[in-house]
Design a protein around this motif. Structure first.
Motif, mmCIF file in Angstrom:
data_model
loop_
_atom_site.group_PDB
_atom_site.id
_atom_site.type_symbol
_atom_site.label_atom_id
_atom_site.label_comp_id
_atom_site.label_asym_id
_atom_site.label_seq_id
_atom_site.Cartn_x
_atom_site.Cartn_y
_atom_site.Cartn_z
ATOM 1 N N LEU A 131 68.759 76.095 23.271
ATOM 2 C CA LEU A 131 69.822 77.103 23.279
ATOM 3 C C LEU A 131 71.144 76.493 23.723
ATOM 4 O O LEU A 131 72.199 76.753 23.142
ATOM 5 N N GLN B 211 57.032 79.241 20.825
ATOM 6 C CA GLN B 211 57.065 80.060 22.039
ATOM 7 C C GLN B 211 58.453 79.986 22.676
ATOM 8 O O GLN B 211 58.987 80.982 23.159
ATOM 9 N N ALA B 212 59.042 78.769 22.682
ATOM 10 C CA ALA B 212 60.350 78.570 23.318
ATOM 11 C C ALA B 212 61.481 79.209 22.521
ATOM 12 O O ALA B 212 62.545 79.509 23.074
ATOM 13 N N THR B 213 61.282 79.412 21.212
ATOM 14 C CA THR B 213 62.360 79.921 20.357
ATOM 15 C C THR B 213 62.060 81.312 19.818
ATOM 16 O O THR B 213 62.603 81.718 18.795
ATOM 17 N N ARG B 214 61.173 82.038 20.526
ATOM 18 C CA ARG B 214 60.787 83.369 20.066
ATOM 19 C C ARG B 214 61.997 84.298 19.970
ATOM 20 O O ARG B 214 62.149 85.066 19.022
ATOM 21 N N GLU B 215 62.899 84.212 20.964
ATOM 22 C CA GLU B 215 64.064 85.100 20.982
ATOM 23 C C GLU B 215 65.116 84.671 19.962
ATOM 24 O O GLU B 215 65.764 85.503 19.337
ATOM 25 N N PRO C 70 57.706 75.369 27.525
ATOM 26 C CA PRO C 70 58.590 76.265 26.771
ATOM 27 C C PRO C 70 59.885 76.652 27.486
ATOM 28 O O PRO C 70 60.944 76.705 26.859
ATOM 29 N N ARG C 71 59.830 76.891 28.788
ATOM 30 C CA ARG C 71 61.033 77.312 29.516
ATOM 31 C C ARG C 71 62.094 76.208 29.489
ATOM 32 O O ARG C 71 63.279 76.474 29.272
ATOM 33 N N GLU D 87 63.349 75.828 25.850
ATOM 34 C CA GLU D 87 64.220 76.945 25.464
ATOM 35 C C GLU D 87 65.642 76.715 25.960
ATOM 36 O O GLU D 87 66.615 76.880 25.216
ATOM 37 N N HIS D 88 65.775 76.292 27.219
ATOM 38 C CA HIS D 88 67.105 76.034 27.779
ATOM 39 C C HIS D 88 67.826 74.963 26.975
ATOM 40 O O HIS D 88 68.994 75.117 26.605
#
Length: 562
Positions: A117, A136-140, A109-110, A113-114
């Motif tokens: 984004l 999980q990676a795109t929760r925010e 996920p980390r 996510e990078h």
């Protein structure tokens, strides 16, 4: 010729320059499907898909994405192994004018996510097993749509019904997904409900991006390499011209290299589709399945990484399989040891050549001749329309043939820059030249030799040591299956040479024997002082050994013993 001595070693069938078409990269698929609609494009776990069906599906996907709001230049992530949906989503996104962001299905996920984004992706096509990780990676910052594909979607009956049972038995049960959730869309249903009308959004091939491809990210976060339609079109054709004996639609490409790696994308996916060849898709490289598939399906072209060829030649039952259909293999992603090349060619009767490239060049810039002069240890000569020089790493001045410097390249396949990173782009691209960061030399004939990444150079007691040179010697030892060399901290010499070795089955670890072997073949300062025997080496999915990971483990050990 004084600046391009390699041209005298070009096969007469290969033109030094070519007029590359100004078009959407996906036109490769359109034109092949119009020419040969009934030709088999893809074979996947017993199922076949024709070029006509592949184009129809790609049009449906493109129209579906446009109906969801996709506009020219929008980024679409594709997080799939080699499967039909990966091909459909790739060409469908391009037909709709979108930019593809190929994403490694192994990302945590980390990392994901990078990438999502940084690229500003609006949509992702992901395997059902990976939906939880994507969320999980795109929760925010949630994506607009997650389009869900399953391996079972394109399996033949009864494999499609048995697949969920097998997945459960293997410990990876399929998730129960709620398609009432507006964010989730089923890939097959999306295509079924979409129009198949031709959809070909015009692009300016020299400037419009087809792909944002993220580099390895072994140091810090990965950078997005911006590759235009022209970059990828040129490199596909350059690679095709090099294999001038190809028989077009008669070829069968063995697609074990992942398409989400730019090497697999260019020399397998784009090239195979342009030629109208059949691509046999392998979702992952598992040696027993690979040998059975080659034996049964008789592929003719097998691009790969050295670790793939190493696994084949060292398999205890390799003699039971017929590998004689393989005519051409191009090895990339890492250095190809001579011992591996010679054994593989004896085994198959085909040609295995080493090439060179990097993500920033779509990726191929150099290759050895397949049927004409090639030189041991060389990455070969530049492809058509590709210039290459060896320059002093500090001054940028050209060095003489035989002298060591940094390899720089220029050609139509070189990226337009790093996504949203103008400073790093300026450091890497200067006057159209791509500074590779690789140390090498050119001989009088124009053949190039890579010694190592500048950052992998070992400096021990004031001497420069190139890991590849030491690795070649270790590979020649009859007990060694794989070897990687790195510089580890040494209080006296600054760095010392350490070898990480995987032995062949049945061999016993013997550091003294390996040291004696190296002493006979290398200057004393190059001989590894330490040897670590391991069951395996850490690798990327494409088979490149992660030297940095080994060094991180070494540093951790040193910290623990302080």
């Amino acid at each position: 010729m004084a600046n391009r001595p390699w041209l005298s070693h070009y096969p007469h069938e290969v033109p030094p320059t070519y007029d590359y078409p100004d078009q959407n990269l996906a036109e490769f698929l359109v034109r092949t499907a119009e020419r040969s609609p009934n030709q088999t494009a893809l074979e996947f776990m017993g199922a076949r898909m024709s070029y006509g069906t592949l184009l129809d599906s790609s049009y449906r996907y493109a129209n579906a994405m446009i109906s969801l709001g996709l506009r020219k230049g929008d980024r679409v992530a594709v997080m799939l192994p080699n499967c039909p949906q990966a091909v459909i989503a790739y060409y469908g996104t391009l037909l709709a004018g979108g930019i593809v962001v190929m994403t490694n299905p192994l990302y945590m996920p980390r990392e994901l996510e990078h990438q999502l984004l940084d690229a500003g992706a609006r949509f992702i096509v992901a395997l059902d097993l990976l939906v939880g990780r994507v969320r999980q990676a795109t929760r925010e910052q949630p994506l607009e749509r997650i389009i869900v594909a399953s391996v079972a979607d394109y399996l033949p009956f009864p494999k499609n019904l048995l697949y969920p049972l097998k997945a459960k038995k293997d410990g990876t049960p399929l998730p129960k997904l709620d398609y009432g959730d507006r964010q989730l869309l089923n890939f097959v249903k999306l295509l079924r409900e979409s129009l198949s009308d031709p959809c070909r959004v015009p692009v300016e091939s020299r400037h419009d991006l087809a792909l944002i491809q993220y580099t390895g990210g072994t140091t810090g976060f990965a950078k997005g390499v911006m590759l235009t339609h022209r970059n990828l079109i040129a490199n596909t054709i350059q690679s095709e011209l090099w294999n001038y004996r190809n028989e077009g639609s008669k070829e069968r490409y063995f697609a074990a290299l992942p398409f989400f790696h730019v090497f697999g994308m260019t020399v397998l996916l784009n090239q195979g589709i342009r030629l109208g060849a059949t691509l046999y898709l392998m979702p992952r490289f598992e040696i027993n399945a690979v040998l059975k598939a080659i034996h049964k399906h008789k592929p003719t072209v097998f691009p790969g990484a050295p670790t793939m060829y190493i696994a084949i030649i060292n398999h205890p039952d390799v003699a039971k399989y017929d590998l004689s259909s393989i005519n051409v293999c191009i090895s990339g992603a890492a250095a190809l040891p001579l011992e591996v090349q010679e054994r593989f060619e004896r085994l198959t009767g085909g040609k295995l050549i080493e090439g060179y490239g990097l993500t920033e060049a779509s990726p191929v810039t150099h290759a050895n001749n397949i049927w004409e002069l090639r030189k041991s240890g060389s990455i070969g000569i530049p492809l058509p329309d590709t210039e290459a020089r060896i320059v002093h790493p500090e001054t940028g001045e050209d060095v003489r043939p035989g002298e060591i410097g940094e390899l720089i390249v220029r050609g139509p396949q070189v990226m337009s820059g790093y996504w949203k990173r103008p400073e790093e782009t300026a450091q890497t691209l200067k006057d159209g030249w791509l500074y590779t960061g690789d140390l090498g030399r050119m001989d009088d004939d124009g053949f190039f030799y890579i010694l190592d990444r500048r950052k992998d150079l070992i400096i021990a007691g004031g001497y420069n040591i190139y890991p590849r040179e030491v690795e070649e010697v270790l590979f020649e030892h009859p007990d060694v299956e794989e070897a990687i060399v790195a510089g580890v901290n040494d209080p006296y010499r600054g760095e010392t040479v350490k070898a990480f070795v995987v032995l062949r089955s049945g061999a016993e670890p013997d550091a003294a024997e390996l040291k004696a072997w190296c002493k006979e073949r290398l200057a004393a300062y190059k001989v590894p002082k330490a040897y670590e025997f391991r069951d395996s080496l850490p690798k990327t999915l494409v088979g490149k050994v992660l030297r940095r990971k080994l060094l991180d483990e070494e540093l951790q050990k040193q910290e623990e013993t302080k």
